[in-house]
Design a protein around this motif. Structure first.
Motif, PDB file in Angstrom:
ATOM      1  N   PHE A  67       0.840  -1.198   0.000  1.00 58.03           N
ATOM      2  CA  PHE A  67       0.000   0.000   0.000  1.00 58.03           C
ATOM      3  C   PHE A  67       0.878   1.252   0.000  1.00 58.03           C
ATOM      4  CE2 PHE A  67      -3.232  -2.988   0.929  1.00 58.03           C
ATOM      5  CZ  PHE A  67      -4.444  -2.384   0.643  1.00 58.03           C
ATOM      6  N   ARG A  68       0.441   2.270  -0.759  1.00 56.77           N
ATOM      7  CA  ARG A  68       1.188   3.515  -0.879  1.00 56.77           C
ATOM      8  C   ARG A  68       0.402   4.679  -0.291  1.00 56.77           C
ATOM      9  NH1 ARG A  68       4.401   4.069  -6.604  1.00 56.77           N
ATOM     10  NH2 ARG A  68       5.558   2.109  -6.484  1.00 56.77           N
ATOM     11  N   PRO A  69       0.900   5.305   0.765  1.00 52.89           N
ATOM     12  CA  PRO A  69       0.251   6.527   1.251  1.00 52.89           C
ATOM     13  C   PRO A  69       0.388   7.643   0.213  1.00 52.89           C
ATOM     14  CG  PRO A  69       1.791   5.618   2.864  1.00 52.89           C
ATOM     15  CD  PRO A  69       2.042   4.897   1.580  1.00 52.89           C
ATOM     16  N   PHE A  70      -0.655   8.459   0.073  1.00 50.79           N
ATOM     17  CA  PHE A  70      -0.561   9.631  -0.801  1.00 50.79           C
ATOM     18  C   PHE A  70      -1.360  10.772  -0.201  1.00 50.79           C
ATOM     19  CE2 PHE A  70      -4.620   8.076  -2.264  1.00 50.79           C
ATOM     20  CZ  PHE A  70      -5.293   9.155  -2.818  1.00 50.79           C
ATOM     21  N   GLY A  71      -0.890  11.985  -0.497  1.00 43.34           N
ATOM     22  CA  GLY A  71      -1.534  13.186   0.023  1.00 43.34           C
ATOM     23  C   GLY A  71      -0.646  14.381  -0.238  1.00 43.34           C
ATOM     24  N   ASP A  72      -0.864  15.467   0.496  1.00 43.81           N
ATOM     25  CA  ASP A  72      -0.077  16.683   0.300  1.00 43.81           C
ATOM     26  C   ASP A  72       1.409  16.370   0.414  1.00 43.81           C
ATOM     27  OD1 ASP A  72      -1.873  19.065  -0.069  1.00 43.81           O
ATOM     28  OD2 ASP A  72      -2.765  18.219   1.743  1.00 43.81           O
ATOM     29  N   ALA A  73       2.202  16.983  -0.472  1.00 41.04           N
ATOM     30  CA  ALA A  73       3.617  16.639  -0.578  1.00 41.04           C
ATOM     31  C   ALA A  73       4.361  16.828   0.741  1.00 41.04           C
ATOM     32  CB  ALA A  73       4.272  17.462  -1.688  1.00 41.04           C
ATOM     33  N   GLY A  74       4.067  17.896   1.466  1.00 42.32           N
ATOM     34  CA  GLY A  74       4.745  18.133   2.732  1.00 42.32           C
ATOM     35  C   GLY A  74       4.457  17.046   3.758  1.00 42.32           C
ATOM     36  N   LEU A  75       3.211  16.577   3.796  1.00 43.62           N
ATOM     37  CA  LEU A  75       2.850  15.521   4.725  1.00 43.62           C
ATOM     38  C   LEU A  75       3.536  14.209   4.355  1.00 43.62           C
ATOM     39  CD1 LEU A  75       1.229  14.322   7.046  1.00 43.62           C
ATOM     40  CD2 LEU A  75      -0.720  14.087   5.470  1.00 43.62           C
ATOM     41  N   ILE A  76       3.562  13.876   3.075  1.00 40.42           N
ATOM     42  CA  ILE A  76       4.211  12.639   2.647  1.00 40.42           C
ATOM     43  C   ILE A  76       5.707  12.681   2.924  1.00 40.42           C
ATOM     44  CG2 ILE A  76       4.703  11.155   0.662  1.00 40.42           C
ATOM     45  CD1 ILE A  76       1.792  11.075   1.727  1.00 40.42           C
ATOM     46  N   ALA A  77       6.332  13.843   2.739  1.00 38.46           N
ATOM     47  CA  ALA A  77       7.759  13.973   3.061  1.00 38.46           C
ATOM     48  C   ALA A  77       7.994  13.717   4.550  1.00 38.46           C
ATOM     49  CB  ALA A  77       8.257  15.365   2.667  1.00 38.46           C
ATOM     50  N   ALA A  78       7.102  14.213   5.406  1.00 40.49           N
ATOM     51  CA  ALA A  78       7.239  13.982   6.841  1.00 40.49           C
ATOM     52  C   ALA A  78       7.064  12.501   7.173  1.00 40.49           C
ATOM     53  CB  ALA A  78       6.223  14.829   7.603  1.00 40.49           C
ATOM     54  N   LEU A  79       6.107  11.839   6.537  1.00 41.25           N
ATOM     55  CA  LEU A  79       5.915  10.407   6.770  1.00 41.25           C
ATOM     56  C   LEU A  79       7.158   9.622   6.363  1.00 41.25           C
ATOM     57  CD1 LEU A  79       2.251   9.863   5.477  1.00 41.25           C
ATOM     58  CD2 LEU A  79       3.009  10.176   7.833  1.00 41.25           C
ATOM     59  N   ALA A  80       7.736   9.984   5.211  1.00 40.91           N
ATOM     60  CA  ALA A  80       8.918   9.269   4.727  1.00 40.91           C
ATOM     61  C   ALA A  80      10.106   9.454   5.663  1.00 40.91           C
ATOM     62  CB  ALA A  80       9.262   9.742   3.319  1.00 40.91           C
ATOM     63  N   ARG A  81      10.221  10.618   6.295  1.00 41.58           N
ATOM     64  CA  ARG A  81      11.320  10.860   7.229  1.00 41.58           C
ATOM     65  C   ARG A  81      11.153  10.066   8.517  1.00 41.58           C
ATOM     66  NH1 ARG A  81      10.482  16.329   5.702  1.00 41.58           N
ATOM     67  NH2 ARG A  81       9.357  16.687   7.659  1.00 41.58           N
ATOM     68  N   ARG A  82       9.914   9.824   8.901  1.00 34.40           N
ATOM     69  CA  ARG A  82       9.674   9.318  10.253  1.00 34.40           C
ATOM     70  C   ARG A  82       9.202   7.869  10.322  1.00 34.40           C
ATOM     71  NH1 ARG A  82       6.275  14.275  12.802  1.00 34.40           N
ATOM     72  NH2 ARG A  82       6.119  12.793  14.543  1.00 34.40           N
ATOM     73  N   ILE A  83       8.877   7.269   9.173  1.00 28.08           N
ATOM     74  CA  ILE A  83       8.489   5.854   9.160  1.00 28.08           C
ATOM     75  C   ILE A  83       9.590   5.066   8.465  1.00 28.08           C
ATOM     76  CG2 ILE A  83       6.799   4.162   8.353  1.00 28.08           C
ATOM     77  CD1 ILE A  83       4.663   6.311   8.512  1.00 28.08           C
ATOM     78  N   PRO A  84      10.286   4.207   9.162  1.00 26.11           N
ATOM     79  CA  PRO A  84      11.405   3.462   8.566  1.00 26.11           C
ATOM     80  C   PRO A  84      10.964   2.661   7.346  1.00 26.11           C
ATOM     81  CG  PRO A  84      11.415   3.225  10.951  1.00 26.11           C
ATOM     82  CD  PRO A  84      10.125   3.906  10.600  1.00 26.11           C
ATOM     83  N   GLY A  85      11.791   2.721   6.292  1.00 31.88           N
ATOM     84  CA  GLY A  85      11.524   1.968   5.076  1.00 31.88           C
ATOM     85  C   GLY A  85      10.606   2.647   4.095  1.00 31.88           C
ATOM     86  N   LEU A  86      10.039   3.808   4.449  1.00 30.76           N
ATOM     87  CA  LEU A  86       9.112   4.514   3.568  1.00 30.76           C
ATOM     88  C   LEU A  86       9.867   5.614   2.822  1.00 30.76           C
ATOM     89  CD1 LEU A  86       6.027   4.333   2.991  1.00 30.76           C
ATOM     90  CD2 LEU A  86       5.747   6.245   4.578  1.00 30.76           C
TER      91      LEU A  86
END
Length: 244
Positions: A67-86
């Motif tokens: 599954f791929r999270p998607f949404g506002d670019a700033g939010l997705i960048a924050a998720l990628a920084r804080r969830i390992p492997g994303l």
């Protein structure tokens, strides 16, 4: 859940596909897990990153790494920084409107009583496979193609050699119609046919669902400009994928 309801963003309305019970909440964050939506297993997400991180992390653990999270670019960048492997993928624009499309000043009237300008109309059942050559030659990576699940109907412009431009009503939901599979034959580009087909579909979806949306690559600025001309507004989105 229809349209924008309070803090429910349109991409969550679309992802829910008329199923408000699929919406998950944690604090300010909302998420909808949508398997097989527009060719991918997706998690639409919105809200503050501090709340979205545990929500998305738990959903990925529950649903699996496909599954791929998607949404506002700033939010997705924050998720990628804080969830390992994303990791973020490629940015794109989510474009939407709740108003009928604006006709370009140069557009001509429909000939011969056809349904839309330039002769745009919905293809009938006998014509539903006619767009296949356009996708085989010019847009093979499109998620919306004739015969694929989720594609409801096609609009198109005919020319002497066949279809010149098409767009689909695909994966539409209560509160958010969705446009996909937009392609114009190279010999017909520059004449406004693709814009006319998109406006025809957008008009129908706004009437039926109250809002219409689509996704377009962030680097495809000619397409973004064309959608802006028919009254759509854009937000920079991104998606993220679990990587090894």
């Amino acid at each position: 859940m229809t349209g924008r309801a309070g803090d429910v963003a349109t991409h969550l309305v679309w992802a829910a596909q008329g199923r408000p019970d699929l919406v998950r909440r944690y604090g300010s964050a909302l998420a909808v897990a949508a398997p097989g939506l527009s060719g991918r297993d997706r998690i639409a997400v919105s809200g503050d990153a501090d709340d979205a991180v545990p929500l998305v992390r738990d959903l990925l653990a529950e649903l699996g790494p496909g599954f791929r999270p998607f949404g506002d670019a700033g939010l997705i960048a924050a998720l990628a920084r804080r969830i390992p492997g994303l990791a973020p993928t490629e940015p794109f624009y989510w474009m939407e409107t709740a108003a009928p499309g604006r006709p370009p000043r140069t557009e001509t009237a429909a000939p011969g009583g056809a349904s839309g300008a330039f002769g745009v109309r919905w293809l009938d059942a006998a014509e539903e496979r006619m767009p296949e050559p356009l996708f085989e030659r010019w847009f093979p990576r499109s998620h919306a193609q004739p015969g694929r699940s989720g594609v409801s109907r096609w609009a198109g412009v005919h020319g002497g050699s066949g279809l010149l431009a098409v767009a689909a009503d695909a994966w539409s939901a209560a509160g958010c119609g969705f446009v996909a599979g937009v392609v114009t034959a190279p010999e017909a580009r520059g004449r406004g046919l693709g814009t006319a087909v998109c406006r025809f579909v957008v008009d129908a979806l706004v009437r039926e669902h109250g809002r219409a949306a689509l996704m377009v690559d962030a680097g495809n600025m000619p397409a973004v400009a064309a959608y802006e001309r028919i009254g759509m507004t854009e937000r920079l989105f991104d998606a993220a994928a679990v990587v090894a």
